[in-house]
Structure formats: C-alpha cells, structure tokens
Design an enzyme around this catalytic site. Structure first.
Site, PDB file in Angstrom:
ATOM      1  CG  HIS A  25      -2.632  11.227   1.786  1.00 48.27           C
ATOM      2  ND1 HIS A  25      -2.173  10.786   0.747  1.00 48.27           N
ATOM      3  CD2 HIS A  25      -4.007  10.405   2.206  1.00 48.27           C
ATOM      4  CE1 HIS A  25      -3.039   9.289   0.002  1.00 48.27           C
ATOM      5  NE2 HIS A  25      -3.693   9.588   0.729  1.00 48.27           N
ATOM      6  CE  LYS A  49      -1.912   6.045   2.788  1.00 51.45           C
ATOM      7  NZ  LYS A  49      -2.019   7.076   2.103  1.00 51.45           N
ATOM      8  CG  ASP A  76      10.405  -4.477  17.641  1.00 53.05           C
ATOM      9  OD1 ASP A  76      10.201  -4.022  18.697  1.00 53.05           O
ATOM     10  OD2 ASP A  76      10.461  -6.689  17.894  1.00 53.05           O
ATOM     11  CG  HIS A  94      -6.690   4.199  -3.072  1.00 51.92           C
ATOM     12  ND1 HIS A  94      -5.656   3.652  -2.031  1.00 51.92           N
ATOM     13  CD2 HIS A  94      -6.936   5.035  -3.253  1.00 51.92           C
ATOM     14  CE1 HIS A  94      -5.189   4.837  -1.797  1.00 51.92           C
ATOM     15  NE2 HIS A  94      -6.349   5.444  -2.101  1.00 51.92           N
ATOM     16  CE  LYS A 122      -2.319   6.226  -1.996  1.00 55.44           C
ATOM     17  NZ  LYS A 122      -3.613   6.665  -3.006  1.00 55.44           N
ATOM     18  CG  ASP A 155      13.329   5.300 -19.356  1.00 53.81           C
ATOM     19  OD1 ASP A 155      12.180   5.517 -20.114  1.00 53.81           O
ATOM     20  OD2 ASP A 155      13.668   6.171 -19.543  1.00 53.81           O
TER      21      ASP A 155
END
Length: 400
Positions: free
Chosen positions: A146, A148, A153, A318, A320, A325
């Site tokens: 999952h 990404k 370079d 979508h 995450k 704190d």
C-alpha cells in the site's frame, strides 16, 4: 444428499480453506519479520493537500530527472491521468534515464498486459508487487503493498496518501474534491525512501541494488526533523499505541477508514479518561462498501466518552494523519484500520518539528471546519438497513 446440503458442504470447505490459508500464511509471514528502526533525519519538506497541485509538481520534477526515477504506487489506473503519468515515464526512459516502476498487483489490476508490454519496450524496468503466490494464496492476496514512494535522481522524494487516478485530481463526480496529504522531501530523508523502494524492488524482482552508491548521493541536512517508519503487516499498531499512550493534551486523527482494533480502541478510551482531548476526522461519503458502518461500533463508545468525531463534507477525505500534543505528527500511507495495521506494507513519516506541525495543524483545522460533528443521537437513530450493514461489516472488518 440435497442440493442445499451440497452447497453448504462446498461453502464450508471453502471457508475452512480460507481460514487455514490465512492463519498459516500469517504465522509464516510473522516468523520472517524483524522490527527495524530508521534514523531521525533532517529534510526540507512540503505538504500537499490536493491532487492538482501535487501532480503538477510531481510531473514537473519527473520531467527534469537526469539519472534515475524509482516509483511505487498502490494504484495506477487505465485513465487519462494514469496514461499521462506513464507517458512521462516512457519518455524519460527513452532519453536514457533509468526508470523503475513497481505497482501493487491488486491495487493496479486495471493496468493491462498491453500497457505493461509497452512500458517494458520503452525501456522501463517494470514489476508488480505482491503477486499472490502459493502455498498461501488467500493471505498473499490480502497482504498488499500500500506504499506510495517516488524518488528522483536520489535527491527528491514523495510519499503520502495519493495514488494515480482521475479521482485524485477531482474528476470523479461522487468523490470530488478529493482531500489527501502527501509530502515532498529534499535532504537526508530521501535516502530512506530510496532504500525502502529498493527493498521492495528486490522482493518483487530478486534484483539487489542496495549496494549501488549511484542511487544514494550525499544528502544535505534540511530544516525539519523527521523519521520514516516502514511496516510489513506488523508493528504499526505498537507505533500508534505508543503515540496515543504518551499524549498529554490532545490527539487528532484523520483517516478515511476508522477500524482500530481492540488495543488502539482501548488506548483512545484511556486517553479520554485521563483528560486528553480526542478529535477524529473521517469522510462523510465513502469509496468502499461497509467501511463506514464498520467504524460505528468504535465511534459510538468514543463519543460517549467525550471524543469529538467530525465527518468531512467538502468531498472525500482520504488523508492519513495524526497529531499528538502539537509536538509529534504522523503522515503516511497507513490508514487507522485493521488492514493497514495487520496486513499491508506501509510507510509513514513521523515529524518532530513544531513549525512544520503547525502547517499540518492548519490544514487539519481547515478540514475540520469543512466537516459536521457526528452525534450519538444520529448514530443511534433507528435505521434497520444500517444496523444490518454494521453486523455484516463486523464480520469482515479485518479485510475492508
């Protein structure tokens, strides 16, 4: 034996096979795992919260690549933006730039054989990640990559919640505008993104490039302290648990799927009991069946205990993210759900710089302003269809 008995017997055999496959597959997988710690790094970072600005930047940087491009996505589709993305990669490969593209087999299933053949003929080194394999076919199908990751370079890196597809640039009528968080890196942290990509590349292709120094140029220190964490279907729960248990004042969680499991659920309840403010931001609309209903079991109790739950209304949420704190923040690929906690390969970035966390806080506060507060009265309203969906969702919550 009646037809009904035959059907029941077949279903029982299938269920037993799936159970044994998953249970033994999980045990086999866990035996091979070791927890590794990546170093704290200093990088310059930029936060993107919408697809058009991210992909304008990403595609521009890809076009400027001179030596090598390494890309891993969970989802690439067979639509206009996906074709534009692949065309850029093909063009760079034809220019002589090394291009490696790794896509999750399940997430990128729409990528056709013809497309793969075309990519390879253009000079791109291509592979699918996590192709289901015996002896544990069902488990290996569930344990998806999952992540990404893009590294250009060896000097510029990207990671976060966005995949490649029309919905991510606000071209899906139901899910637009799409809200997500993605990070761009320059500096020391890029080395860790590169290393994690090459580890996944080796798993998929058995080609070991980790010792090749050309992919690891010397990196300058950037302004922001952060640390990547790599997960392979384990140890993410422990990381999230540590964050929640150490919270003193506030916890803010943004996730498209809130299915935390027993340990994190209890951690949040205990945080509320000791006076910590808990805010949870989830989408109002969903992109998968039953995920919303699966969350209600947890959200009812948390709201009773004093948590603030907000449903994002301005499109689909979508992202995450976690803020603790206003001192530690997490942005990555992992959702706050059982699939990310116990199945998927994920990569997250823990951020320790208060100035950058202020940027994240500003974005999340804006998103909460574009949400409505979910109440216990609404969740307890008589709704037989929703009740049925909740019961069904609980039985398959680990796979949603």
């Amino acid at each position: 034996m009646t037809v009904w008995n035959i059907i029941m017997a077949v279903l029982l055999v299938i269920f037993l096979w799936l159970y044994i496959d998953f249970t033994w597959g999980r045990k086999s997988h866990m035996k091979k795992l070791e927890r590794t710690a990546l170093p704290i790094r200093q990088s310059d970072m930029e936060l993107f919260a919408d697809g058009p600005s991210l992909f304008d930047d990403l595609f521009s940087e890809l076009k400027k690549a001179q030596k090598h491009i390494h890309v891993l996505f969970y989802i690439v589709k067979d639509d206009k933006i996906s074709k534009e993305f692949l065309t850029i990669l093909k063009g760079k490969a034809k220019e002589g730039v090394e291009v490696r593209l790794l896509l999750d087999w399940a997430g990128s299933f729409p990528v056709k054989r013809k497309t793969v053949k075309d990519l390879k003929s253009s000079g791109i080194k291509f592979s699918f990640a996590h192709v289901p394999k015996p002896p544990f076919l069902f488990y290996s199908f569930q344990a998806r990559n999952h992540r990404k990751i893009t590294v250009i370079d060896g000097k510029i890196g990207y990671s976060g919640g966005f995949n490649i597809g029309k919905e991510y640039i606000n071209q899906d009528k139901k899910l637009s505008p799409w809200r997500d968080y993605h990070l761009k890196f320059r500096g020391e942290g890029v080395e860790d993104l590169q290393r994690e990509f090459l580890i996944d590349w080796y798993k998929a292709t058995k080609t070991d490039l980790l010792a090749n120094k050309v992919y690891f140029p010397e990196q300058p220190a950037g302004d922001y302290r952060h640390q990547f964490a790599s997960y392979k279907g384990a140890f993410l729960e422990e990381s999230f648990s540590s964050l929640i248990r150490n919270a003193k004042k506030s916890i803010t969680i943004g996730t498209p799927y809130f299915i935390p499991g027993k340990r994190l659920f209890q951690d949040l309840i205990h945080a509320l009991e000791r006076g910590v403010s808990v805010k949870i931001l989830v989408p109002c609309i969903t992109d998968h069946i039953l995920v919303k209903e699966a969350s209600y079991l947890y959200l009812r109790t948390l709201i009773k205990q004093g948590a603030y739950v907000h449903e994002y209304k301005n499109g689909f949420y979508h992202a995450k993210a976690i803020i603790i704190d206003d001192e530690i923040s997490d942005i990555g690929t992992a959702n706050f759900d059982k699939r990310s906690l116990f199945l998927n390969y994920e990569i997250n970035c823990f951020i320790y710089d208060k100035e950058f966390i202020k940027q994240i806080r500003s974005v999340m506060d804006k998103d909460i302003d574009n949400a409505k507060r979910l109440t216990l009265k609404e969740l307890n309203r008589l709704d037989p269809l929703r009740t049925f969906k909740e019961m069904l969702a609980r039985s398959v919550a680990s796979f949603l």
